[in-house]
Design a protein around this motif. Structure first.
Motif, PDB file in Angstrom:
ATOM      1  N   GLY A 136       0.810  -1.216   0.000  1.00 21.47           N
ATOM      2  CA  GLY A 136       0.000   0.000   0.000  1.00 21.47           C
ATOM      3  C   GLY A 136       0.839   1.259   0.000  1.00 21.47           C
ATOM      4  O   GLY A 136       0.532   2.230  -0.701  1.00 21.47           O
ATOM      5  N   MET A 168      -5.831  -0.762  -4.567  1.00 19.35           N
ATOM      6  CA  MET A 168      -5.739  -1.589  -3.367  1.00 19.35           C
ATOM      7  C   MET A 168      -7.069  -2.210  -2.942  1.00 19.35           C
ATOM      8  O   MET A 168      -7.095  -3.150  -2.146  1.00 19.35           O
ATOM      9  N   TYR A 218      -7.772  -6.137  -3.269  1.00 21.96           N
ATOM     10  CA  TYR A 218      -6.802  -6.829  -2.420  1.00 21.96           C
ATOM     11  C   TYR A 218      -7.225  -6.738  -0.955  1.00 21.96           C
ATOM     12  O   TYR A 218      -7.222  -7.739  -0.226  1.00 21.96           O
TER      13      TYR A 218
END
Length: 401
Positions: A304, A330, A333
């Motif tokens: 991240g 992100m 995920y």
């Protein structure tokens, strides 16, 4: 563009490294008086995170500090000790995996940019204005174009801007405690544990360590009543919940009175609709902790931080566009990690006798399945144990910003 990062553990130093490489002016503020060296616990880096630290030039330093834990021993009253080859498990989960003590990882990451980035230790943010004006407990107020909360599950930045943690946290049924203890069993490459319905305890050491870590995991029927900074209350909760458990547990509980380091927290997920608001964004556990010890949060924090920095460079410092792109990259995920963490917590700390029986038999099965077969089976499902392998690490070229 001036960027302030709160937190100097994992996500903070990774973000600082890449932002500095992209030409941003970076300041990191950390509440602790110095780089933490308080014991720590073992954390995992999977292939995407290892690709990123390789690009940072420290992958070999990280491998050199790997814990070296290669076997798991499960001790049960009246039963033979189960021994599992963890190398077989790790290779099924990831094509490039390293387990390392968190403090060792933090020290290595900090070393990548400590001479180039302005680190301020022993201070903390007290207020953040809409215009980027930041006030501190000790230092003078300063103005920044972007403020990033990389300050963990109990993020101060998130509380100041997004409100109380209770709005976003979801307890997923278990608690984790880790303490430093003498390596009185002379463990070398082995994690030894015992497990019952609703609770489990263990001890492990690591290469380059003179002592060991004791861990406790428990699954009470309802959330425990304590404050996250009240260590004496937390220690008493451990004594109460592990009273009467055999094997090495009484000795490990006795160490609570003299341990030099102590960690206790709920295994909690954060579920925010967005990680960005105005000139503030969040990264790592402050934004999307999937659950300590069960969701791969350290590896996710590295990924991240790298993506956030890359999107800020790609969008030439337009923080609104960059943060939106970061969240898009992100999002999937993070969502998949939440589901995996809930399932993993139920396996690691079984709530019923049937769940315990299933866990122990799964361990026995691992011992009998050839490593190539287990790797092939794992690769069929990137929503489970291979989910950390599924994210592609973007290539953000260096550019002036």
């Amino acid at each position: 563009m001036r960027i302030l990062i709160s937190g100097a553990s994992v996500a903070g130093p990774v973000l600082a490294y890449w932002l500095n490489r992209y030409g941003f002016a970076v300041t990191v503020v950390e509440r602790a008086p110095a780089q933490r060296k308080s014991g720590g616990h073992a954390v995992d880096l999977f292939r995407p995170a290892m690709e990123i630290v390789d690009r940072m030039g420290v992958a070999e330093d990280i491998r050199a500090k790997a814990t070296g834990t290669e076997a798991l021993e499960i001790h049960r009253p009246g039963a033979n000790t189960l021994r599992v080859d963890l190398r077989k498990v790790f290779t099924a989960v990831s094509d490039n995996h390293v387990e390392i003590m968190r403090d060792d990882l933090s020290e290595i990451l900090y070393g990548t940019n400590s001479s180039e980035v302005d680190y301020i230790f022993g201070d903390s943010i007290t207020a953040i204005g809409d215009d980027g004006e930041v006030t501190f407990e000790r230092g003078p107020a300063q103005r920044f174009d972007l403020i990033v909360g990389a300050d963990g599950l109990h993020s101060n930045v998130r509380a100041l801007v997004f409100g109380p943690e209770s709005r976003y946290s979801t307890w997923i049924g278990a608690y984790l405690a880790v303490i430093s203890v003498p390596n009185y069993l002379d463990l070398d490459g082995v994690m030894a544990v015992t497990v019952e319905v609703g609770r489990g305890a263990g001890i492990y050491s690591a290469a380059h360590m003179d002592d060991a870590r004791a861990l406790f995991m428990l699954r009470p029927p309802q959330p425990l009543d304590y404050h996250h900074r009240d260590t004496e209350r937390q220690k008493q909760l451990l004594r109460d919940h592990f009273r009467g458990m055999g094997w090495e547990v009484p000795r490990l509980l006795a160490e609570l009175d003299r341990t030099p380091s102590f960690y206790f927290d709920s295994i909690t997920q954060l579920r925010l609709d967005t990680w960005s608001r105005g000139r503030v964004t969040l990264v790592g556990d402050a934004a999307y902790c999937p659950g300590a010890a069960v969701g791969g949060s350290t590896s996710m924090a590295v990924v991240g931080a790298y993506i956030l920095a890359g999107e800020l460079a790609t969008h030439a410092g337009d923080h609104r566009a960059a943060c939106a792109a970061y969240e898009r990259r992100m999002g999937d995920y993070v969502r998949r990690s939440r589901g995996f963490a809930v399932a993993a917590a139920k396996v690691i700390v079984p709530a019923r006798r049937l769940d315990l029986w299933a866990m122990l038999n799964a361990v026995r099965l691992i011992n009998h399945v050839p490593a190539p077969v287990s790797r092939a089976a794992a690769k069929l499902n990137n929503k489970g144990v291979r989910l950390h392998e599924s994210i592609v690490v973007p290539d953000y070229p260096l550019r002036d910003v």
